[in-house]
Design a protein around this motif. Structure first.
Motif, mmCIF file in Angstrom:
data_model
loop_
_atom_site.group_PDB
_atom_site.id
_atom_site.type_symbol
_atom_site.label_atom_id
_atom_site.label_comp_id
_atom_site.label_asym_id
_atom_site.label_seq_id
_atom_site.Cartn_x
_atom_site.Cartn_y
_atom_site.Cartn_z
ATOM 1 N N PRO A 15 0.818 -1.223 0.000
ATOM 2 C CA PRO A 15 0.000 0.000 0.000
ATOM 3 C C PRO A 15 0.848 1.267 0.000
ATOM 4 N N LEU A 16 0.295 2.324 -0.584
ATOM 5 C CA LEU A 16 0.892 3.655 -0.583
ATOM 6 C C LEU A 16 -0.003 4.606 0.199
ATOM 7 N N SER A 17 0.627 5.441 1.005
ATOM 8 C CA SER A 17 -0.098 6.392 1.839
ATOM 9 C C SER A 17 0.563 7.756 1.739
ATOM 10 N N ALA A 18 0.119 8.717 2.557
ATOM 11 C CA ALA A 18 0.630 10.082 2.462
ATOM 12 C C ALA A 18 0.810 10.689 3.842
ATOM 13 N N THR A 24 -4.390 0.399 -12.752
ATOM 14 C CA THR A 24 -5.502 -0.081 -11.955
ATOM 15 C C THR A 24 -5.064 -0.896 -10.748
ATOM 16 N N TRP A 25 -3.745 -0.961 -10.490
ATOM 17 C CA TRP A 25 -3.299 -1.737 -9.344
ATOM 18 C C TRP A 25 -3.821 -1.132 -8.056
ATOM 19 N N PRO A 26 -4.380 -1.898 -7.141
ATOM 20 C CA PRO A 26 -5.008 -1.341 -5.931
ATOM 21 C C PRO A 26 -3.986 -0.920 -4.884
ATOM 22 N N ILE A 27 -3.536 0.338 -4.943
ATOM 23 C CA ILE A 27 -2.464 0.785 -4.064
ATOM 24 C C ILE A 27 -2.890 0.860 -2.613
ATOM 25 N N SER A 28 -4.164 0.764 -2.328
ATOM 26 C CA SER A 28 -4.620 0.764 -0.928
ATOM 27 C C SER A 28 -4.974 -0.638 -0.467
ATOM 28 N N ALA A 29 -4.367 -1.671 -1.088
ATOM 29 C CA ALA A 29 -4.681 -3.053 -0.733
ATOM 30 C C ALA A 29 -4.431 -3.311 0.732
ATOM 31 N N ARG A 84 -0.346 7.522 -9.269
ATOM 32 C CA ARG A 84 -1.517 6.654 -9.393
ATOM 33 C C ARG A 84 -1.782 6.290 -10.851
ATOM 34 N N GLN A 85 -1.680 7.261 -11.733
ATOM 35 C CA GLN A 85 -1.913 7.000 -13.152
ATOM 36 C C GLN A 85 -0.869 6.041 -13.711
ATOM 37 N N ARG A 132 -10.062 9.684 -3.432
ATOM 38 C CA ARG A 132 -10.516 9.403 -4.796
ATOM 39 C C ARG A 132 -9.474 8.603 -5.566
ATOM 40 N N LEU A 133 -8.206 8.894 -5.330
ATOM 41 C CA LEU A 133 -7.131 8.219 -6.044
ATOM 42 C C LEU A 133 -6.825 6.828 -5.488
ATOM 43 N N GLY A 134 -7.375 6.503 -4.330
ATOM 44 C CA GLY A 134 -7.216 5.163 -3.785
ATOM 45 C C GLY A 134 -6.058 4.967 -2.830
ATOM 46 N N TYR A 135 -5.499 6.049 -2.277
ATOM 47 C CA TYR A 135 -4.420 5.893 -1.305
ATOM 48 C C TYR A 135 -4.964 5.321 0.002
ATOM 49 N N HIS A 136 -4.074 4.698 0.773
ATOM 50 C CA HIS A 136 -4.500 3.915 1.934
ATOM 51 C C HIS A 136 -4.786 4.765 3.161
#
Length: 329
Positions: free
Chosen positions: A5-8, A324-329, A319-320, A36-40
């Motif tokens: 996962p990627l976060s901020a 479509t990889w789910p970065i907040s898995a 993200r782009q 919206r971008l799917g970050y964790h």
């Protein structure tokens, strides 16, 4: 590719010529955009008496962002234990966890959050710097009070921030997941991870060693634009090298006109080589390398650039690129 996962980490940089309300509005927009971008997750850092970073309490920013988002995790990165009574921290984050179940994190750190000695003493009501034993007692008290005060409700997820082997050892003894400040002291990362993993003791909070690695990340359409965007933070870092911690956050144009000393440039370039700066391809490859090298379970990106729109765009480009990889898995 990045398989974690990627976060901020949001530090609420204050743009010159703007008001506090403008920065606060930007942080709320930032939270909605990253969701919206799917970050964790997003964490908010505690700072005081800085012209470059807003003195906005992480608990308040967390509450504000949680009210305008739905699924992204939110919390402190971190709330600084020496500045607060343990029961206050437990009550505040316990309340947030009850209001926003399964979304609240409590990252705990040690530093004063300021370079101004008078401000640091005011935060501690006149007391001097905390000792190792006092800090450990504060963290243990916060954890115990979380359970006592919020025993019947959901609990926030506790983390310990670490930039040194001592912090890593404390996280290991308490059985907490650790957030490693690679974006501040990359030279210490290997030692931090070694101390943490070798001494980890399972607890009710964490069954196995769990590592979040925070990385300074500036992504843009071109390498030149990424360098332009990181310019203001370079000026701030050069000031810190001289012991000057109260510099305002300059505009990119002001930063471009700044004259750096040769020694400062060497230090800044060495630091840059350990972070992730450049085009989407360069940044993602750099992050993937750090993830593989450190065995991190999660990467937290911090993007200290001048304009909030450029900050969001940096996360969007990553993200782009990932598709479509789910970065907040």
């Amino acid at each position: 590719m990045i398989g974690i996962p990627l976060s901020a980490l949001e530090v609420a940089m204050v743009q010159s010529g703007t008001r506090a309300v403008d920065t606060l509005r930007d942080t709320a927009t930032f939270a909605r955009e990253l969701e919206r971008l799917g970050y964790h997750r997003i964490w908010y850092a505690e700072h005081h008496h800085s012209p470059a970073i807003g003195a906005f309490p992480p608990v308040v920013l967390t509450a504000h962002a949680a009210a305008s988002t739905a699924v992204i995790r939110l919390g402190s990165g971190g709330v600084l234990a020496p500045n607060h009574a343990p029961i206050t921290v437990a009550e505040q984050f316990g309340t947030l966890a009850a209001l926003h179940e399964a979304r609240i994190d409590l990252g705990i750190g040690r530093g004063p959050g300021t370079f101004d000695e008078a401000t640091a003493r005011a935060l501690r009501r006149g007391a001097g710097p905390t000792t190792d034993s006092e800090y450990e007692a504060d963290v243990a008290a916060i954890l115990a009070l979380l359970v006592d005060e919020v025993a019947l409700g959901p609990l926030p997820e506790p983390w310990l921030l670490a930039s040194s082997p001592a912090g890593a050892s404390l996280a290991a003894r308490l059985g907490l997941p650790v957030a490693v400040a690679h974006h501040i002291r990359p030279d210490n990362t290997s030692a931090v991870l070694e101390h943490y993993r070798s001494a980890f003791t399972p607890s009710r909070w964490c069954e196995r060693p769990r590592v979040l690695l925070c990385v300074e990340t500036v992504c843009a359409e071109s390498a030149d634009e990424a360098e332009r965007l990181r310019g203001p933070m370079n000026v701030v870092k050069a000031g810190l090298l001289k012991g000057v911690g109260d510099l305002p956050f300059p505009t990119p144009a002001e930063a471009a006109a700044h004259c750096f000393e040769a020694g400062e440039l060497r230090v800044l370039e060495d630091f840059r080589a350990r972070q992730a700066v450049g085009t989407p391809d360069t940044v993602v490859r750099g992050l993937a390398h750090l993830a593989d090298e450190t065995g991190a379970d999660e990467l937290m990106l911090t993007t200290p650039v001048y304009d909030a729109r450029d900050r969001v765009r940096s996360y969007e480009l990553i993200r782009q690129y990932l598709g479509t990889w789910p970065i907040s898995a």
